[in-house]
Scaffold this active site. Sequence first.
Site, PDB file in Angstrom:
ATOM      1  N   PRO A 199       0.910  -1.656  -0.405  1.00 31.47           N
ATOM      2  CA  PRO A 199      -0.130   0.183  -0.117  1.00 31.47           C
ATOM      3  C   PRO A 199       0.595   1.025   0.152  1.00 31.47           C
ATOM      4  O   PRO A 199       0.536   1.960  -0.283  1.00 31.47           O
ATOM      5  CB  PRO A 199      -0.696   0.004   1.822  1.00 31.47           C
ATOM      6  CG  PRO A 199      -0.630  -1.509   1.018  1.00 31.47           C
ATOM      7  CD  PRO A 199       0.530  -2.035   1.541  1.00 31.47           C
ATOM      8  N   TYR A 200       1.882   1.512   0.355  1.00 30.37           N
ATOM      9  CA  TYR A 200       2.943   2.530   0.892  1.00 30.37           C
ATOM     10  C   TYR A 200       2.985   2.685  -0.991  1.00 30.37           C
ATOM     11  O   TYR A 200       3.154   4.326  -1.596  1.00 30.37           O
ATOM     12  CB  TYR A 200       4.055   2.591   1.326  1.00 30.37           C
ATOM     13  CG  TYR A 200       5.269   2.893   0.974  1.00 30.37           C
ATOM     14  CD1 TYR A 200       4.745   4.168   1.561  1.00 30.37           C
ATOM     15  CD2 TYR A 200       6.078   2.927   0.750  1.00 30.37           C
ATOM     16  CE1 TYR A 200       5.602   4.973   1.685  1.00 30.37           C
ATOM     17  CE2 TYR A 200       7.398   3.883   0.655  1.00 30.37           C
ATOM     18  CZ  TYR A 200       7.321   5.377   0.812  1.00 30.37           C
ATOM     19  OH  TYR A 200       7.780   6.738   0.817  1.00 30.37           O
ATOM     20  N   GLY A 201       3.532   1.707  -1.742  1.00 32.80           N
ATOM     21  CA  GLY A 201       4.150   2.021  -3.178  1.00 32.80           C
ATOM     22  C   GLY A 201       3.302   2.806  -3.546  1.00 32.80           C
ATOM     23  O   GLY A 201       2.876   3.518  -4.214  1.00 32.80           O
ATOM     24  N   SER A 242      -0.075   4.149  -3.190  1.00 31.06           N
ATOM     25  CA  SER A 242      -0.286   5.433  -1.743  1.00 31.06           C
ATOM     26  C   SER A 242       0.794   6.138  -3.098  1.00 31.06           C
ATOM     27  O   SER A 242       0.038   7.503  -3.299  1.00 31.06           O
ATOM     28  CB  SER A 242      -0.005   5.272  -1.129  1.00 31.06           C
ATOM     29  OG  SER A 242       1.182   6.088  -0.202  1.00 31.06           O
TER      30      SER A 242
END
Length: 340
Positions: free
Chosen positions: A147-149, A151
């Site tokens: 999810p970081y990537g 986002s």
Amino acid sequence: MAVMVTGGAGYIGSHAVKRLLEEGETVVAVDNLFRGHAEAIDALGAVKPGTLHFSETDINDKAAIVDLMTRHSVDTVMHFAALAYVGESVTEPLRYYRNNAAGALSLIEACDEVGIQKLVFSSTCATYGEPPKVPMAEDTPQSPINPYGWSKLHVEHILKDYAEACRVAGKPFAYAALRYFNVAGSDPETLIGEDHEPETHLIPVILEAALGTRDKIMIFGTDYDTPDGTCIRDYIHVCDLIDAHVTVMNALKPGDERFYNLGIGKGYSVREIIESVKRVTGKEFTVEEADRRPGDPAQLFADPTKINTELNWSASFTDIDEIVRTAYRWFESHPNGYTG
Ligand code: UDP
């Protein structure tokens, strides 16, 4: 005119504030101080010849951001404010989408209201996910694996569409998405530095082991398909990273849309980083081999040709020991981070 630096009290943002102040800029630093440090802002207040304004503001507070931009005649934004732990993004994805994606959207809406002309966005090589090959150029398919990537990739898409709408409407907007590899090191003058809670990044963790504030360092995985079996990463010095931001900011012309990978173009394995810390500190410490950490690709390092040829930019710190040495100076002088 002024530059707004979001996340200005954080590790990378504070180095940007310092550099911009040294360049004589008026800087409007904003930070919600969730993971940023008020002490960094206090230290930066003395940097000359520029002028620093700080506001404890969340980027989701659009009205407050618009007010700051208007009052200080901001025309350029460097957007660093974000949550940046891959593991945390997996367990708390909504928080990452709220802070990183919705927060950036709110900031871009504020930019639109005020007519901001340039935006430099802190993106990440995590937008590429597991690369089909290394070194990685900018045309590597963007397919995040956490999810970081995602986002961050969402923000790249928002910027792309917004820039196109500006182009059609004749508004003078330009942006750059800078995809960082592993940022490391600290301000050589140790005015500001790296202080994360919790700390999970390799170089700080090894330095803590060397300085005795952590009992040991664990190598996450020794059976990767790499020469020594440990993961390989590209470590770029934070001051070089910021130097690239300034170079890109100055190069942006209305209508521009630029993407660059920021790395030194050479990878170091976890074992090589451990050896570097031993050389730099002259200290021995306990190293244990552990299982792989979920989600870690074997090798990530940049092909920095694009920024090199288009903007004649390359990193000045290319020796890993020099990078580690600046980090060591900070951790030695601030064993408890900003609080001591
Ligand atoms: N790593 C490790 N032990 C640690 C922290 C990190 O072996 O205590 C490894 C990690 O598995 C990765 C590399 O060091 O292969 C860099 O990790 P870091 O968290 O610094 O950055 P990332 O590449 O995950 O953004």
